[in-house]
Design a protein around this motif. Structure first.
Motif, PDB file in Angstrom:
ATOM      1  N   PHE A 134       0.855  -1.182   0.000  1.00 12.10           N
ATOM      2  CA  PHE A 134       0.000   0.000   0.000  1.00 12.10           C
ATOM      3  C   PHE A 134       0.894   1.237   0.000  1.00 12.10           C
ATOM      4  N   ALA A 135       0.624   2.145  -0.924  1.00 12.04           N
ATOM      5  CA  ALA A 135       1.437   3.348  -1.032  1.00 12.04           C
ATOM      6  C   ALA A 135       0.546   4.579  -0.978  1.00 12.04           C
ATOM      7  N   ILE A 136       1.102   5.672  -0.491  1.00 10.97           N
ATOM      8  CA  ILE A 136       0.419   6.955  -0.548  1.00 10.97           C
ATOM      9  C   ILE A 136       1.255   7.918  -1.383  1.00 10.97           C
ATOM     10  N   GLU A 137       0.571   8.752  -2.128  1.00 17.47           N
ATOM     11  CA  GLU A 137       1.259   9.810  -2.867  1.00 17.47           C
ATOM     12  C   GLU A 137       1.322  11.050  -1.995  1.00 17.47           C
ATOM     13  N   ASN A 138       2.387  11.829  -2.150  1.00 16.22           N
ATOM     14  CA  ASN A 138       2.546  13.036  -1.346  1.00 16.22           C
ATOM     15  C   ASN A 138       1.817  14.250  -1.924  1.00 16.22           C
ATOM     16  N   TRP A 139       0.688  14.005  -2.598  1.00 11.34           N
ATOM     17  CA  TRP A 139      -0.185  15.111  -2.991  1.00 11.34           C
ATOM     18  C   TRP A 139      -0.855  15.636  -1.726  1.00 11.34           C
ATOM     19  N   PRO A 140      -0.728  16.922  -1.430  1.00  9.68           N
ATOM     20  CA  PRO A 140      -1.259  17.429  -0.158  1.00  9.68           C
ATOM     21  C   PRO A 140      -2.755  17.686  -0.152  1.00  9.68           C
ATOM     22  N   LEU A 168       5.731   4.583  -0.395  1.00  8.62           N
ATOM     23  CA  LEU A 168       5.389   5.871  -0.997  1.00  8.62           C
ATOM     24  C   LEU A 168       5.358   5.825  -2.517  1.00  8.62           C
ATOM     25  N   GLU A 169       4.416   6.567  -3.069  1.00 10.50           N
ATOM     26  CA  GLU A 169       4.483   6.962  -4.466  1.00 10.50           C
ATOM     27  C   GLU A 169       5.046   8.385  -4.413  1.00 10.50           C
ATOM     28  N   PHE A 170       6.326   8.493  -4.659  1.00  5.54           N
ATOM     29  CA  PHE A 170       7.052   9.748  -4.420  1.00  5.54           C
ATOM     30  C   PHE A 170       6.956  10.649  -5.643  1.00  5.54           C
ATOM     31  N   ASP A 171       6.366  11.832  -5.457  1.00  5.57           N
ATOM     32  CA  ASP A 171       6.157  12.796  -6.545  1.00  5.57           C
ATOM     33  C   ASP A 171       6.882  14.099  -6.201  1.00  5.57           C
TER      34      ASP A 171
END
Length: 284
Positions: A134-140, A168-171
């Motif tokens: 499970f990953a989260i993107e750092n879109w705020p 993380l899905e690092f953007d």
């Protein structure tokens, strides 16, 4: 590293057409958007099969939604559907499921972090047999206040979710417009990167001077290579940590037809991004 793109840029087109384009344009991978191209858990297998039939690696499936929604009914419904998608995605062997933490504006930071961590730890336990990450993107988020989308936020989540199946899905584009050094941010999470988003940000210094950081119109998302990021430095840095996963172009460049404008212009944007990233990788 594989190069793919996130299908949300073509949410007005059927998935079959999108994967046909991806394959013909020379992409290695695809990141499929639930809202635009899957809709329901029972359609996950067919969507993944469409891509694989064209020899595309499905790097991830991404599901938008505020997992900490203050509305209890909305939060419960989203989490129930997320669990169904996780089960379906795990069964296909797709390695990464991207979700968004969101925020409950009625709760404190600690309550938000504890709630999301408890939820994700549960998802990890429920999908042990598939090993889904499970990953989260750092879109705020639309209010620039989602939890877990800054270096400090990463620390808060990682100490609560120690399992490496949370990543993380690092953007880097989001950090470029929020005053965070993307290279330092990447270094701090070098062992928790599941996928990289290839998106850049350009800043209009004159507009910024006129309206300040809280104003509008001083920054724009751009295709990789058309903004401020040094992609050679960034990708070399990621590779030095052992990252050999997917670089997924998230095309939100208004100069190339986004959002939802001329289709051929949007496709050209994807080709521009692919060509640029291939050149960068070839020189590393």
């Amino acid at each position: 590293m594989r190069i793919g793109f996130y299908t949300s840029t073509f949410n007005d087109r059927p998935l079959e057409e999108v994967v046909d384009f991806a394959a013909s344009a020379g992409f290695d991978a695809i990141e499929i958007d639930v809202g635009g191209h899957i809709k329901t858990p029972d359609r996950v297998k067919a969507a993944v099969s469409l891509a694989r039939e064209r020899n595309l690696f499905v790097s991830s499936i991404t599901y938008f939604g505020n997992q900490l929604d203050a509305d209890n009914a909305k939060r419960k419904d989203l989490r129930s559907r997320t669990a169904e998608f996780a089960q379906a995605i795990g069964e296909t062997g797709v390695p990464v499921f991207v979700i968004f933490p969101g925020r409950n504006d009625d709760a404190s930071d600690d309550v938000n972090y504890d709630d999301f961590a408890t939820y994700v730890n549960g998802l990890i336990a429920e999908t042990a047999s598939s090993g889904l990450t499970f990953a989260i993107e750092n879109w705020p988020g639309p209010k620039d206040n989602f939890v877990g989308t800054t270096p400090k936020g990463y620390e808060e989540l990682f100490k609560r979710i120690p399992d490496r199946r949370f990543a993380l899905e690092f953007d880097p584009s989001h950090f470029l417009r929020t005053g965070i050094d993307p290279y330092l941010a990447l270094d701090a999470v070098k062992d928790r990167i599941a996928i990289l988003h290839a998106k850049d940000t350009a800043v209009d210094a004159t507009a910024l001077q006129a309206v300040g950081y809280h104003g509008k119109g001083w920054w724009q998302y751009k295709l990789p290579g058309l903004g401020l990021l040094d992609w050679s430095r960034f990708l070399k840095q990621a590779r030095s940590y052992g990252f050999d996963g997917t670089i997924s172009i998230e095309h939100e460049d208004a100069a190339y037809g986004w959002p939802g404008k001329d289709l051929e212009t949007r496709k050209e944007g994807e080709r521009v991004g692919l060509g640029y990233l291939r050149t960068v990788l070839d020189k590393l």
